[in-house]
Design a protein around this motif. Structure first.
Motif, PDB file in Angstrom:
ATOM      1  N   TYR A  13       6.568   1.282  -6.773  1.00  0.00           N
ATOM      2  CA  TYR A  13       6.524   1.685  -5.368  1.00  0.00           C
ATOM      3  C   TYR A  13       7.457   2.848  -5.043  1.00  0.00           C
ATOM      4  N   ASP A  14       7.572   3.800  -5.969  1.00  0.00           N
ATOM      5  CA  ASP A  14       8.411   4.991  -5.792  1.00  0.00           C
ATOM      6  C   ASP A  14       9.879   4.662  -5.537  1.00  0.00           C
ATOM      7  N   GLU A  29      -3.505   3.343 -11.962  1.00  0.00           N
ATOM      8  CA  GLU A  29      -3.105   4.742 -12.108  1.00  0.00           C
ATOM      9  C   GLU A  29      -3.557   5.638 -10.975  1.00  0.00           C
ATOM     10  N   ALA A  30      -4.704   5.342 -10.359  1.00  0.00           N
ATOM     11  CA  ALA A  30      -5.188   6.163  -9.248  1.00  0.00           C
ATOM     12  C   ALA A  30      -4.367   5.938  -7.980  1.00  0.00           C
ATOM     13  N   GLY A  31      -3.657   4.821  -7.900  1.00  0.00           N
ATOM     14  CA  GLY A  31      -2.840   4.509  -6.732  1.00  0.00           C
ATOM     15  C   GLY A  31      -1.364   4.739  -7.012  1.00  0.00           C
ATOM     16  N   TRP A  32      -0.618   3.642  -7.173  1.00  0.00           N
ATOM     17  CA  TRP A  32       0.817   3.731  -7.437  1.00  0.00           C
ATOM     18  C   TRP A  32       1.120   4.235  -8.838  1.00  0.00           C
ATOM     19  N   GLY A  33       0.143   4.242  -9.714  1.00  0.00           N
ATOM     20  CA  GLY A  33       0.362   4.738 -11.068  1.00  0.00           C
ATOM     21  C   GLY A  33       0.929   3.710 -12.021  1.00  0.00           C
ATOM     22  N   MET A  34       0.750   2.436 -11.719  1.00  0.00           N
ATOM     23  CA  MET A  34       1.233   1.384 -12.604  1.00  0.00           C
ATOM     24  C   MET A  34       0.243   1.171 -13.747  1.00  0.00           C
ATOM     25  N   GLN A  35       0.741   0.658 -14.849  1.00  0.00           N
ATOM     26  CA  GLN A  35      -0.097   0.383 -16.010  1.00  0.00           C
ATOM     27  C   GLN A  35      -0.646  -1.033 -15.912  1.00  0.00           C
ATOM     28  N   ARG A  36      -1.971  -1.170 -15.999  1.00  0.00           N
ATOM     29  CA  ARG A  36      -2.580  -2.502 -15.975  1.00  0.00           C
ATOM     30  C   ARG A  36      -2.517  -3.105 -17.374  1.00  0.00           C
ATOM     31  N   LEU A  46       0.833  -1.201   0.000  1.00  0.00           N
ATOM     32  CA  LEU A  46       0.000   0.000   0.000  1.00  0.00           C
ATOM     33  C   LEU A  46       0.863   1.245   0.000  1.00  0.00           C
ATOM     34  N   ARG A  47       0.388   2.268  -0.678  1.00  0.00           N
ATOM     35  CA  ARG A  47       1.167   3.513  -0.753  1.00  0.00           C
ATOM     36  C   ARG A  47       0.967   4.358   0.506  1.00  0.00           C
ATOM     37  N   PRO A  48       2.029   5.019   0.948  1.00  0.00           N
ATOM     38  CA  PRO A  48       1.911   5.902   2.112  1.00  0.00           C
ATOM     39  C   PRO A  48       0.884   7.003   1.840  1.00  0.00           C
ATOM     40  N   GLY A  49       0.018   7.232   2.793  1.00  0.00           N
ATOM     41  CA  GLY A  49      -0.988   8.277   2.655  1.00  0.00           C
ATOM     42  C   GLY A  49      -2.214   7.858   1.869  1.00  0.00           C
ATOM     43  N   GLY A  50      -2.213   6.641   1.347  1.00  0.00           N
ATOM     44  CA  GLY A  50      -3.365   6.147   0.598  1.00  0.00           C
ATOM     45  C   GLY A  50      -4.432   5.620   1.540  1.00  0.00           C
ATOM     46  N   GLN A  51      -5.509   5.155   0.967  1.00  0.00           N
ATOM     47  CA  GLN A  51      -6.595   4.587   1.759  1.00  0.00           C
ATOM     48  C   GLN A  51      -6.124   3.302   2.439  1.00  0.00           C
ATOM     49  N   PRO A  52      -6.513   3.078   3.684  1.00  0.00           N
ATOM     50  CA  PRO A  52      -6.151   1.822   4.355  1.00  0.00           C
ATOM     51  C   PRO A  52      -7.013   0.668   3.852  1.00  0.00           C
TER      52      PRO A  52
END
Length: 151
Positions: A108-109, A82-89, A28-34
């Protein structure tokens, strides 16, 4: 199901292991939804052949029911898109488990390159990941081995 020191194929070395909530929240990305943990049972994650330039991850999380795992799978798909880590599905389904998705892009940055296979088998959500300097065939082999063990 997850690759461990006891069951990893030759050529893959386990460098680190996380369990429980620590393993669950790692992708999970820092600051994202739990992620909803109300139906979470346990998780295990291992890092394989990790170096400063890349490596692999074997990850699984167990939920109380398949419906709970389906909700978690959907959440993790959104988290990696894209709305989260920004990876391409990928438009090609990897054909793992009951439902699956694959992602590529920056990881993951930390790494500029990655491949994530994320899937669900009943009440289990699984992932096989390659980051940085990795072999796509090895990521697929890890995923297939995990998927076979999950069935």
């Amino acid at each position: 199901i997850v690759l461990t020191e006891d069951n990893a194929p030759d050529g893959l070395t386990v460098d680190a292991t996380d369990v429980g909530v620590t393993a669950l929240v790692t992708p999970l990305r820092p600051g994202g939804q739990p992620i909803d943990q109300s139906a979470f049972v346990d998780a295990l994650m291992t890092n394989l052949n990790s170096t400063e330039t890349g490596g692999y991850v074997s990850w699984a999380a167990l939920f109380e029911t398949s419906a709970d795992a389906e909700v978690a799978f959907d959440f993790l798909v959104d988290e990696h898109a894209e709305a989260g880590w920004g990876m391409q599905r990928s438009t090609v389904d990897p054909g793992l488990g009951d439902e699956s998705a694959s992602f590529t892009g920056a990881a993951y940055d930390i790494f500029e390159r990655n491949q994530v296979h994320l899937w669900r088998v009943d009440n289990l959500v699984l992932a096989a990941v390659g980051v940085g300097d990795f072999d796509e065939d090895q990521v697929r082999a890890i995923a297939e081995l995990m998927d076979e063990r999950a069935h």
